[in-house]
Design an enzyme around this catalytic site. Structure first.
Site, PDB file in Angstrom:
ATOM      1  CD  GLU A 261     -11.308   4.234  34.692  1.00 51.50           C
ATOM      2  OE1 GLU A 261     -11.947   5.050  34.891  1.00 51.50           O
ATOM      3  OE2 GLU A 261     -11.425   3.273  33.769  1.00 51.50           O
TER       4      GLU A 261
ATOM      5  CB  CYS B 297     -13.045  -2.855  32.957  1.00 53.55           C
ATOM      6  SG  CYS B 297     -11.645  -1.589  32.669  1.00 53.55           S
TER       7      CYS B 297
HETATM    8  C1  UGA Z   1     -12.651  -3.171  37.280  1.00 53.02           C
HETATM    9  C2  UGA Z   1     -12.045  -3.968  38.245  1.00 53.02           C
HETATM   10  O1  UGA Z   1     -12.538  -3.751  39.512  1.00 53.02           O
HETATM   11  C3  UGA Z   1     -10.670  -4.114  38.103  1.00 53.02           C
HETATM   12  O2  UGA Z   1     -10.067  -5.182  39.133  1.00 53.02           O
HETATM   13  C4  UGA Z   1     -10.169  -4.324  36.889  1.00 53.02           C
HETATM   14  O3  UGA Z   1      -8.661  -4.219  36.791  1.00 53.02           O
HETATM   15  C5  UGA Z   1     -10.569  -3.393  35.840  1.00 53.02           C
HETATM   16  O4  UGA Z   1     -12.123  -3.203  36.131  1.00 53.02           O
HETATM   17  C6  UGA Z   1     -10.183  -3.743  34.511  1.00 53.02           C
HETATM   18  O5  UGA Z   1     -10.712  -4.697  33.842  1.00 53.02           O
HETATM   19  O6  UGA Z   1      -9.220  -2.672  34.066  1.00 53.02           O
HETATM   20  P1  UGA Z   1     -12.897  -0.337  37.470  1.00 53.02           P
HETATM   21  O7  UGA Z   1     -13.736  -0.544  35.934  1.00 53.02           O
HETATM   22  O8  UGA Z   1     -12.180   0.614  37.521  1.00 53.02           O
HETATM   23  O9  UGA Z   1     -12.222  -1.775  37.745  1.00 53.02           O
HETATM   24  O10 UGA Z   1     -14.344  -0.139  38.291  1.00 53.02           O
HETATM   25  P2  UGA Z   1     -14.851  -0.992  39.620  1.00 53.02           P
HETATM   26  O11 UGA Z   1     -14.430  -0.130  40.865  1.00 53.02           O
HETATM   27  O12 UGA Z   1     -14.557  -2.416  39.558  1.00 53.02           O
HETATM   28  O13 UGA Z   1     -16.650  -0.507  39.479  1.00 53.02           O
HETATM   29  C7  UGA Z   1     -16.972  -0.943  38.503  1.00 53.02           C
HETATM   30  C8  UGA Z   1     -18.422  -0.532  38.399  1.00 53.02           C
HETATM   31  O14 UGA Z   1     -19.163  -1.368  39.362  1.00 53.02           O
HETATM   32  C9  UGA Z   1     -18.884   0.828  38.645  1.00 53.02           C
HETATM   33  O15 UGA Z   1     -19.822   1.443  37.829  1.00 53.02           O
HETATM   34  C10 UGA Z   1     -19.292   0.747  39.983  1.00 53.02           C
HETATM   35  O16 UGA Z   1     -20.198   1.856  40.299  1.00 53.02           O
HETATM   36  C11 UGA Z   1     -19.978  -0.550  40.079  1.00 53.02           C
HETATM   37  N1  UGA Z   1     -20.220  -1.257  41.674  1.00 53.02           N
HETATM   38  C12 UGA Z   1     -19.260  -1.438  42.260  1.00 53.02           C
HETATM   39  C13 UGA Z   1     -21.458  -1.507  41.840  1.00 53.02           C
HETATM   40  O17 UGA Z   1     -22.474  -0.996  41.347  1.00 53.02           O
HETATM   41  N2  UGA Z   1     -21.475  -2.107  43.231  1.00 53.02           N
HETATM   42  C14 UGA Z   1     -20.608  -2.655  44.040  1.00 53.02           C
HETATM   43  O18 UGA Z   1     -20.659  -3.054  44.948  1.00 53.02           O
HETATM   44  C15 UGA Z   1     -19.149  -2.191  43.723  1.00 53.02           C
END
Ligand code: UGA
Length: 453
Positions: free
Chosen positions: A158, A266
């Site tokens: 997202e 996700c």
């Molecule tokens: C995630 C995956 O990154 C995508 O590759 C996948 O396609 C998607 O799920 C899905 O299954 O549809 P998304 O849910 O959009 O994507 O979000 P992310 O960017 O992955 O972030 C997820 C969470 O992790 C967020 O709450 C973010 O704040 C947290 N995060 C991310 C951390 O706490 N630390 C980090 O270093 C990175």
């Protein structure tokens, strides 16, 4: 004749996929059972926040290549390829994935398939689901085995959905025949010509690639947050530690940003569903690992509440708390399993008056947390606050001027849940600055990090 493609389920994934396929030159028909969703999209209105996607939707509609419907009969008559993009949320009664939307979609589509086509699953599913779907297709479709199943997991994030769809890191297709592979190669000819790797696997491998990828990302985040717990126990600082790890190419800095942890629609539900599947399969190593990943992640939320309590000198009863950010991550209005909202709700439960500001997600948050107050700007959320909590690292918050905010708060107390601020700068402006995994001392200069995703 270019392939005609349907996209069934026009939520986050489906709407993006449909608009991007139209952008790539295909005739696309998006289908959703939700009439409001279909009318909004057909009128060029995105029901959620996603940079770039509104422009593509408008362009697709304008070109005549992108249309939307609620009719399965129209979709079956139209499509050479049917992408299934419906949601597979966590079940209310267990950790497993709820496949009811997926099965309902197959049961509605299959009896109408009277000419050869490929049905492509894109939804995230437990391994083995494609076998059940293939059996249903074969049993229900008048065209029989010529309605063939393939699996093509989606990896979009997202906030980056358009770029991730048009220029993904890789395309994975699970197929059972050369015919299905050829058709999917035609669908993705554009990105593949631009150099995107195209990997062909069996169906179960394609299903598993997706959950394994999300499980790895979640594990990486929880790993650094477990290290943050150690840092808290010994007075070390997880931010320079993470940066030092990141210089090792084998580790890398992406998804190694410590803080409040992961949420969204996700990662949390996917690791729980994968845990449930592997428990059923008797592969306890994976279910035990992912159970711990989940527990570490949820403990960060509790620790954030502790920091708020610390800054409020032990009690939040009657205190004013300003919350900056309630979406699960910046550049999104998604609040599903948002760590920020979870913390805001708990702090309210401890007796605080909580005022939230988020640049995009407040309309959604209001519906699930009507007990919280909502401000129309960062300064309004901060006004007269005893404690400020930075819970989602929107750029506006990261760039906030501590002097300016300091003038409106009642007390200069900041708990940074995303290691997003320069602690020295805030302390120099007279703030008590606390962050997860960081000691309560003057930190070294220029030690803020930005979330790389
Ligand atoms: C995630 C995956 O990154 C995508 O590759 C996948 O396609 C998607 O799920 C899905 O299954 O549809 P998304 O849910 O959009 O994507 O979000 P992310 O960017 O992955 O972030 C997820 C969470 O992790 C967020 O709450 C973010 O704040 C947290 N995060 C991310 C951390 O706490 N630390 C980090 O270093 C990175």
């Amino acid at each position: 004749m270019p392939l005609r493609i349907t996209v069934i389920g026009t939520g986050y994934l489906g709407a993006t996929h449909a608009a991007c396929l139209a952008e790539l030159g295909f005739e696309v028909l998006g289908l959703d059972a939700n009439e409001d969703q279909v009318s909004a999209l057909a009128a060029g209105r995105l029901p959620f926040h996603e940079p770039e996607l509104g422009r593509l939707l408008e362009a697709g509609l304008h070109s005549g290549r992108l249309r939307f419907t609620t009719s399965y009969a129209d979709a079956a008559a139209f499509g050479d390829v049917h992408f299934i993009c419906v949601g597979t949320p966590q079940r209310a009664d267990s950790d497993a994935a709820d496949l009811s939307h997926l099965m309902a979609c197959v049961d509605a589509l299959a009896p109408l398939l009277d000419r050869p086509c490929v049905v492509v699953g894109k939804s995230t599913v437990p391994v083995g689901t494609s076998d059940i779907v293939a059996e249903r297709l074969a049993r229900l479709a008048p065209v029989g085995p010529e309605a063939e199943l393939a699996w093509n997991p989606e990896f979009l994030r997202e906030g980056h959905a358009v770029a991730d769809t048009l220029r993904p890191d890789r395309i994975v297709v699970g197929v059972r025949s050369a015919r299905a592979e050829t058709i999917l190669r035609e669908v993705y000819a554009g990105p593949v010509a631009a150099g995107v790797p195209f990997l062909v696997t069996e169906l179960p491998t394609a299903e598993l690639v997706k959950v394994a990828a999300n499980a790895f990302l979640a594990t990486k985040i929880s790993f650094i947050n477990a290290i943050a717990e150690v840092c808290e126990a010994v007075g070390a600082d997880v931010v320079p530690l993470a940066r030092a790890l990141a210089f090792d190419d084998r580790i890398g800095g992406r998804f190694l940003v410590p803080g409040l942890g992961f949420g969204g629609g996700c990662l949390p539900k996917d690791i729980r569903a994968f845990g449930a599947t592997t428990r059923e399969l008797g592969v306890s190593s994976v279910s035990a690992l992912l159970g711990e990943v989940d527990a570490i992640n949820l403990r960060r939320r509790a620790r954030m509440v502790d920091l708020a309590l610390e800054l409020a000198d032990g009690s939040l009863e009657g205190r004013a708390v300003g919350v900056l950010g309630c979406s699960f991550k910046p550049n999104s209005d998604d609040i599903r399993d948002s760590p920020a909202l979870d913390v805001a709700g708990t702090v309210h439960g401890l007796g605080a008056r909580v005022t939230v500001y988020d640049p995009a997600a407040m309309h959604r948050a209001r519906q699930v947390h009507p007990e919280l107050e909502y401000a129309s700007s960062m300064a309004d959320a901060a006004a007269d606050a005893d404690v400020l909590l930075l819970l989602t690292e929107w750029r506006e918050f990261v760039e906030a001027d501590p002097e300016v905010l300091g003038r409106v708060v009642a007390q200069r107390n900041m708990a940074d849940g995303r290691s997003a601020l320069d602690g020295d700068r805030w302390r120099a402006s007279g703030w008590r600055y606390r962050a997860l995994g960081r000691p309560d001392t003057q930190a070294s200069a220029d030690d803020s990090v930005s979330l790389t995703s």
